[in-house]
Design an enzyme around this catalytic site. Structure first.
Site, PDB file in Angstrom:
ATOM      1  N   THR A  35      -2.186   4.031  -3.394  1.00  0.00           N
ATOM      2  CA  THR A  35      -2.910   3.774  -4.641  1.00  0.00           C
ATOM      3  C   THR A  35      -2.804   2.302  -5.037  1.00  0.00           C
ATOM      4  O   THR A  35      -3.641   1.809  -5.786  1.00  0.00           O
ATOM      5  CB  THR A  35      -2.329   4.620  -5.788  1.00  0.00           C
ATOM      6  OG1 THR A  35      -0.901   4.503  -5.728  1.00  0.00           O
ATOM      7  CG2 THR A  35      -2.716   6.085  -5.643  1.00  0.00           C
ATOM      8  N   ASP A  36      -1.771   1.603  -4.529  1.00  0.00           N
ATOM      9  CA  ASP A  36      -1.526   0.241  -5.056  1.00  0.00           C
ATOM     10  C   ASP A  36      -2.674  -0.708  -4.760  1.00  0.00           C
ATOM     11  O   ASP A  36      -3.120  -1.441  -5.645  1.00  0.00           O
ATOM     12  CB  ASP A  36      -0.172  -0.325  -4.596  1.00  0.00           C
ATOM     13  CG  ASP A  36       0.018  -0.431  -3.097  1.00  0.00           C
ATOM     14  OD1 ASP A  36      -0.827   0.079  -2.324  1.00  0.00           O
ATOM     15  OD2 ASP A  36       1.025  -1.040  -2.678  1.00  0.00           O
ATOM     16  N   SER A  67      20.052 -13.844  11.526  1.00  0.00           N
ATOM     17  CA  SER A  67      20.116 -12.390  11.382  1.00  0.00           C
ATOM     18  C   SER A  67      21.420 -11.909  11.988  1.00  0.00           C
ATOM     19  O   SER A  67      21.639 -12.058  13.201  1.00  0.00           O
ATOM     20  CB  SER A  67      18.935 -11.723  12.095  1.00  0.00           C
ATOM     21  OG  SER A  67      19.225 -10.346  12.268  1.00  0.00           O
ATOM     22  N   GLY A 120      11.360   0.447   9.767  1.00  0.00           N
ATOM     23  CA  GLY A 120      10.201   1.262  10.128  1.00  0.00           C
ATOM     24  C   GLY A 120      10.260   2.695   9.625  1.00  0.00           C
ATOM     25  O   GLY A 120       9.560   3.557  10.130  1.00  0.00           O
ATOM     26  N   GLY A 122       9.594   3.606   6.465  1.00  0.00           N
ATOM     27  CA  GLY A 122       8.811   3.769   5.247  1.00  0.00           C
ATOM     28  C   GLY A 122       9.645   3.521   3.998  1.00  0.00           C
ATOM     29  O   GLY A 122       9.277   3.937   2.903  1.00  0.00           O
ATOM     30  N   SER A 125      11.818  -1.910   4.398  1.00  0.00           N
ATOM     31  CA  SER A 125      12.840  -2.844   4.879  1.00  0.00           C
ATOM     32  C   SER A 125      12.341  -4.287   4.819  1.00  0.00           C
ATOM     33  O   SER A 125      13.136  -5.204   4.595  1.00  0.00           O
ATOM     34  CB  SER A 125      13.247  -2.487   6.312  1.00  0.00           C
ATOM     35  OG  SER A 125      12.109  -2.452   7.150  1.00  0.00           O
ATOM     36  N   ASP A 170       5.827  -2.312  -2.750  1.00  0.00           N
ATOM     37  CA  ASP A 170       7.176  -2.507  -2.203  1.00  0.00           C
ATOM     38  C   ASP A 170       7.906  -3.673  -2.869  1.00  0.00           C
ATOM     39  O   ASP A 170       9.077  -3.562  -3.233  1.00  0.00           O
ATOM     40  CB  ASP A 170       7.103  -2.759  -0.694  1.00  0.00           C
ATOM     41  CG  ASP A 170       6.392  -1.639   0.033  1.00  0.00           C
ATOM     42  OD1 ASP A 170       6.237  -0.555  -0.559  1.00  0.00           O
ATOM     43  OD2 ASP A 170       5.986  -1.853   1.183  1.00  0.00           O
TER      44      ASP A 170
HETATM   45  C1  GLA Z   1       3.229   0.518   2.430  1.00  0.00           C
HETATM   46  C2  GLA Z   1       2.674  -0.721   1.747  1.00  0.00           C
HETATM   47  C3  GLA Z   1       2.494  -0.502   0.242  1.00  0.00           C
HETATM   48  C4  GLA Z   1       1.746   0.794  -0.052  1.00  0.00           C
HETATM   49  C5  GLA Z   1       2.333   1.957   0.756  1.00  0.00           C
HETATM   50  C6  GLA Z   1       1.527   3.203   0.606  1.00  0.00           C
HETATM   51  O1  GLA Z   1       4.538   0.737   1.995  1.00  0.00           O
HETATM   52  O2  GLA Z   1       3.512  -1.821   1.958  1.00  0.00           O
HETATM   53  O3  GLA Z   1       1.841  -1.616  -0.340  1.00  0.00           O
HETATM   54  O4  GLA Z   1       0.376   0.648   0.176  1.00  0.00           O
HETATM   55  O5  GLA Z   1       2.421   1.641   2.138  1.00  0.00           O
HETATM   56  O6  GLA Z   1       1.613   3.692  -0.681  1.00  0.00           O
END
Ligand code: GLA
Length: 378
Positions: A35-36, A67, A120, A122, A125, A170
């Site tokens: 939605t963002d 790192s 990776g 979700g 990171s 994020d």
């Molecule tokens: C990733 C993107 C966010 C957002 C989500 C889905 O995390 O970085 O901006 O679009 O997917 O909600």
């Protein structure tokens, strides 16, 4: 522990203690997915897992980036800050670049990074690294930048330097979240609200299942979803899907694929607003129902789930979760489930067994506690 690791590694690199140590957390999006970038609503909270950056200024106008986790060091001058440069260091260098592009004076620095946000999965990171780095550079250079503008600058690093066409979710979560709260963000007006999220007071937990499925085509699929949304906006003559007020008539005017994408975004926005109402009323069964509806919408209309996240959601629900959904960009990664505290063990066992029966690798599970946003630790 992470802090000490960063301090020790900094001493190993420079022979001195850092001027400070900064953290940028990963996040879970409670609801409001994809939605963002449609000017919509999101409701994330920050995780205790974070990227940690130990840093000091340098006087020679160069940036040395290390790192700890990869055991790699790179050194860059201003001419080396080139958008599109691949590699882990682009998440730090991109922030230096974004600040300079915006006209801020940024001295050279030694920056040592370590993170316990799974890659990776979700859980954001990359934004964790960007927001830890940004917070460090803001403090070291004594910059005056409002929190929401910090999030926007970290997003510039991600979009323009790293090259991922993401929305603000994020970076806003990593920058603005507060402990024990979720962050409501209106991605058009940038209005925010801190929403108390004390699920443990209600005898509940937010159980996270990292399926450990990592989809290699996620970038292309993400861009394709964005393109479908932009195409639908053109066909409907609206600036953003946020502006679709009559869903049925919009759906009737769109090709089948765009119609499903739009139905996800428009109904998901409403689910975020409904979740706010449910949280205000302490109505967790309703919150759970909205989470599960969100998952179905991502699965059937937005088509961003896959076997392992669907299995985790179904198993959690079958074993008594109030609600469950995938979080983040999609095609694998993590599921969050709203569960009664006394059901956590049973659900974890059931998910493990279901994964084993399906021939999937063992998932990683943990309980998520809404935590603080990016900050100075030392
Ligand atoms: C990733 C993107 C966010 C957002 C989500 C889905 O995390 O970085 O901006 O679009 O997917 O909600």
């Amino acid at each position: 522990m992470l802090t000490q690791q960063a301090i020790d590694a900094f001493a190993g690199l420079t022979g001195a203690a850092p001027e400070g140590v900064w953290a940028g957390p990963g996040r879970i999006n409670l609801i409001g997915e994809h939605t963002d970038y449609n000017d919509g609503y999101v409701l994330p909270f920050a995780l205790p897992q974070a990227a940690c950056v130990a840093a000091s200024r340098r006087t020679d106008g160069r940036w040395r980036l290390r790192s700890v986790d990869l055991d790699e060091t790179v050194e860059l001058g201003a001419d080396d800050l080139v958008p599109g440069t691949p590699g882990w260091h682009s998440y730090l260098a991109g922030v230096v670049w974004a600040l300079r592009q915006a006209g801020h004076r940024v001295d050279g620095a030694d920056l040592v990074l370590t993170s316990d946000v799974p890659l990776g999965a979700g859980l954001s990171s990359s934004a964790a690294i960007e927001c830890a780095t940004l917070t460090a550079l803001v403090d070291l250079n004594d910059l005056q930048i409002a929190p929401i503008d910090r999030a926007k600058l970290a997003r510039v690093a991600e979009n323009a330097y790293v090259g991922a066409p993401t929305g603000l979710l994020d970076q806003a979560a990593s920058t603005l979240c507060k402990a024990d709260h979720a962050l409501f963000l209106d991605c058009r007006t940038l209005e925010t609200e801190q929403v108390p999220l004390a699920v443990t007071d209600a005898g509940l937990e937010i159980l996270v299942v990292d399926t450990r499925t990592r989809h290699s085509h996620v970038d292309g699929e993400y861009a394709a979803r964005r393109a479908s949304c932009e195409n639908a906006c053109q066909l409907l003559g609206v600036p953003a899907l946020r502006d679709v007020t009559d869903l049925d008539s919009a759906l009737a005017r769109l090709p089948e694929l765009e119609a499903r994408r739009v139905r996800h975004v428009v109904t998901e926005n409403q689910r975020v607003l409904d979740s706010m109402t449910a949280l205000a009323a302490g109505d967790y069964p309703e919150l759970g129902r909205l989470m599960t509806a969100s998952h179905a919408s991502m699965r059937d209309d937005y088509e961003i789930t896959e076997t392992s996240v669907d299995l985790a959601v179904e198993t959690a629900l079958d074993s008594g979760a109030l609600g469950a959904r995938m979080t983040g960009g999609g095609f694998g990664g993590c599921v969050l489930a709203l569960v009664r505290a006394d059901r956590v063990d049973g659900i974890v066992t059931a998910v493990r067994e279901a994964f084993a029966s399906a021939g999937l690798g063992e998932p990683v599970t943990f309980l998520a506690r809404p935590s603080a946003g990016a900050r100075r630790l030392v």
